[in-house]
Design an enzyme around this catalytic site. Structure first.
Site, PDB file in Angstrom:
ATOM      1  N   ARG A   1       0.913  -1.152   0.130  1.00  0.00           N
ATOM      2  CA  ARG A   1      -0.110  -0.037  -0.043  1.00  0.00           C
ATOM      3  C   ARG A   1       0.798   1.193  -0.039  1.00  0.00           C
ATOM      4  NH1 ARG A   1      -4.729  -2.036   4.152  1.00  0.00           N
ATOM      5  NH2 ARG A   1      -5.069  -3.869   3.073  1.00  0.00           N
TER       6      ARG A   1
ATOM      7  N   GLY B   1       0.196 -12.076 -16.378  1.00  0.00           N
ATOM      8  CA  GLY B   1      -1.330 -12.293 -16.184  1.00  0.00           C
ATOM      9  C   GLY B   1      -1.776 -13.475 -17.174  1.00  0.00           C
TER      10      GLY B   1
ATOM     11  N   HIS C   1       5.314 -13.496 -21.246  1.00  0.00           N
ATOM     12  CA  HIS C   1       4.841 -14.678 -21.016  1.00  0.00           C
ATOM     13  C   HIS C   1       4.039 -15.071 -22.251  1.00  0.00           C
ATOM     14  CE1 HIS C   1       5.347 -13.591 -16.843  1.00  0.00           C
ATOM     15  NE2 HIS C   1       4.890 -14.602 -16.225  1.00  0.00           N
TER      16      HIS C   1
ATOM     17  N   GLU D   1       1.937 -20.603 -21.738  1.00  0.00           N
ATOM     18  CA  GLU D   1       1.956 -20.902 -20.289  1.00  0.00           C
ATOM     19  C   GLU D   1       0.551 -21.668 -20.246  1.00  0.00           C
ATOM     20  OE1 GLU D   1       1.587 -18.170 -17.131  1.00  0.00           O
ATOM     21  OE2 GLU D   1       2.065 -19.428 -15.668  1.00  0.00           O
TER      22      GLU D   1
ATOM     23  N   ASP E   1       9.120 -18.718 -10.342  1.00  0.00           N
ATOM     24  CA  ASP E   1       7.879 -17.830 -10.548  1.00  0.00           C
ATOM     25  C   ASP E   1       7.316 -17.241  -9.325  1.00  0.00           C
ATOM     26  OD1 ASP E   1       5.036 -18.876 -12.669  1.00  0.00           O
ATOM     27  OD2 ASP E   1       6.236 -17.031 -12.377  1.00  0.00           O
TER      28      ASP E   1
HETATM   29  O1  LIG Z   1       3.043 -17.625 -13.732  1.00  0.00           O
HETATM   30  C1  LIG Z   1       2.439 -16.393 -14.078  1.00  0.00           C
HETATM   31  N1  LIG Z   1       1.889 -16.206 -15.311  1.00  0.00           N
HETATM   32  C2  LIG Z   1       1.477 -14.940 -15.796  1.00  0.00           C
HETATM   33  N2  LIG Z   1       1.320 -13.939 -14.698  1.00  0.00           N
HETATM   34  C3  LIG Z   1       1.773 -14.072 -13.529  1.00  0.00           C
HETATM   35  C4  LIG Z   1       2.450 -15.287 -12.942  1.00  0.00           C
HETATM   36  N3  LIG Z   1       2.859 -15.227 -11.900  1.00  0.00           N
HETATM   37  C5  LIG Z   1       2.614 -13.958 -11.406  1.00  0.00           C
HETATM   38  N4  LIG Z   1       2.219 -13.482 -12.579  1.00  0.00           N
HETATM   39  C6  LIG Z   1       1.593 -11.793 -12.343  1.00  0.00           C
HETATM   40  O2  LIG Z   1       0.209 -11.936 -12.210  1.00  0.00           O
HETATM   41  C7  LIG Z   1      -0.093 -10.456 -12.642  1.00  0.00           C
HETATM   42  C8  LIG Z   1      -1.345 -10.506 -12.653  1.00  0.00           C
HETATM   43  O3  LIG Z   1      -1.641  -8.801 -12.448  1.00  0.00           O
HETATM   44  C9  LIG Z   1       0.683 -10.344 -13.612  1.00  0.00           C
HETATM   45  O4  LIG Z   1       1.129  -8.916 -13.765  1.00  0.00           O
HETATM   46  C10 LIG Z   1       2.007 -11.190 -13.361  1.00  0.00           C
HETATM   47  O5  LIG Z   1       3.126 -10.204 -13.155  1.00  0.00           O
END
Ligand SMILES: O=c1[nH]cnc2c1ncn2[C@@H]1O[C@H](CO)[C@@H](O)[C@H]1O
Length: 339
Positions: free
Chosen positions: A73, A172, A199, A202, A280
């Site tokens: 925050r 995301g 990404h 996935e 991750d």
């Molecule tokens: O394994 C993953 N794949 C995709 N996004 C991920 C992963 N781990 C963390 N985030 C995070 O999820 C956020 C959602 O706002 C993304 O910005 C990404 O940084």
């Protein structure tokens, strides 16, 4: 501790795919939850937190992830989180890490971009001094927030341009978030000298990876595991040396892969695709980078030299300058020779 896990524990490493908020340990999450009154669904109790980090599917994972983002925050939270993530990486002998950070999610929650960037840079300098670890940033677009998030992520990257910023990403959900729409933002980021590491592949198929390469100029791919479904794509990745940042346990915990025995890592390696091994969001997935190296060693049937090869690959695939790579490769080789 087996001989191999002991070898892994001392092995100098580089990590290329690890998320900032996703690395908030139970202790950090508990501290953050305690710092801020007001209801948060995120349990402060580490045991309850382990249950909270159990995901039905990837969409559920993102929902849970964002409740932890809500705990960040102010800029002091950002500084504390970043410094403590660096401590945990250094504990595992990580000498260099490219940390994926999502400025949009915090700026949207009221933390000014300038204060956010000053906080991560303060932590980066302190971590280098106190832990001997070099951190660099990948600013990623949270895909679920679409083009407004792309706009803001690019603005923060180019206007604030923190010293540690090295690459531009896209995270995301992939389902319903096609990669091509982000081309203008990646074009501008790359024109400004940022490396491209989105990404893809996935939670969706190989086409997402093709799009990331052709539309986003991807030099590395986050996850990219669905490439294993497309021999032509694997051959392309191998020929053009486009590495995949593989996070084995993450893929099982987000249900992208049904079970670790079914993970396509061995198929990707057999096809000559360059890979690095990463954690991750380690606390969320109940793992550590060390554990991911042990998982990869089992999946690939590697001995110590083979595991050292994974560490060497991550350094070679990193966005470190040549001198930095040479020094860290020498450290890995010296450790391996002495083991
Ligand atoms: O394994 C993953 N794949 C995709 N996004 C991920 C992963 N781990 C963390 N985030 C995070 O999820 C956020 C959602 O706002 C993304 O910005 C990404 O940084």
């Amino acid at each position: 501790m087996t001989e191999l896990t002991s070898f892994i524990a001392g092995l100098p490493k580089a990590e290329l795919h690890v998320h900032h908020v996703g690395s908030a340990s139970p202790r950090i999450v508990a501290e953050l939850a305690a710092r801020h009154e007001g209801a948060s669904p995120v349990p402060a109790d580490p045991a309850a937190l382990a249950d909270y980090f159990a995901f039905r599917d990837f969409a559920h994972f993102v929902d849970v992830y964002l409740t932890v983002v809500d705990l960040i925050r102010d800029d002091e939270d950002v500084r504390v989180l970043t410094f403590e993530v660096a401590r945990e990486l250094a504990r595992q002998q990580v000498r260099y890490a490219e940390l994926t950070i999502t400025p949009y999610s915090s700026v949207k929650r009221g933390i000014p971009a300038k204060a956010f960037c000053e906080a991560i840079e303060d932590a980066r300098r302190s971590a280098a001094t106190e832990f001997g670890i070099e951190l660099r940033w990948c600013f990623d677009i949270p895909g679920e927030a679409g083009l407004p998030a792309a706009e803001e992520t690019l603005r923060v990257a180019l206007e604030e341009r923190p010293e540690g910023l090295i690459s531009f990403g896209l995270g995301g959900p992939e389902i319903g978030v096609p990669r091509p729409q982000f081309k203008p933002y990646f074009d501008q980021a790359r024109a400004a000298g940022l490396r491209s590491a989105p990404h893809a592949g996935e939670t969706t198929g190989p086409q997402t990876i093709w799009d990331a390469i052709r539309d986003l100029g991807a030099e590395r791919i986050g996850h990219g595991i669905s490439a294993a479904q497309d021999p032509e794509l694997m051959a392309y990745l191998a020929e053009h040396r486009i590495p995949l940042e593989v996070c084995p346990t993450s893929n099982v915990r987000t249900r992208a892969v049904a079970a670790i025995e079914e993970h396509p890592l061995a198929r990707l390696v057999a096809a000559g695709v360059p890979v690095s091994i990463n954690s991750d969001d380690p606390p969320m997935f109940g793992t550590t980078l060390e554990e991911e190296y042990a998982v990869a060693a089992r999946l690939l049937d590697l001995d110590a030299r083979g595991v050292a090869g994974l560490a060497r690959a991550a350094v070679e695939q990193s966005f470190l300058p040549t001198a930095g790579k040479t020094a860290l490769l020498a450290e890995i080789d010296a450790y391996t020779a002495g083991a």
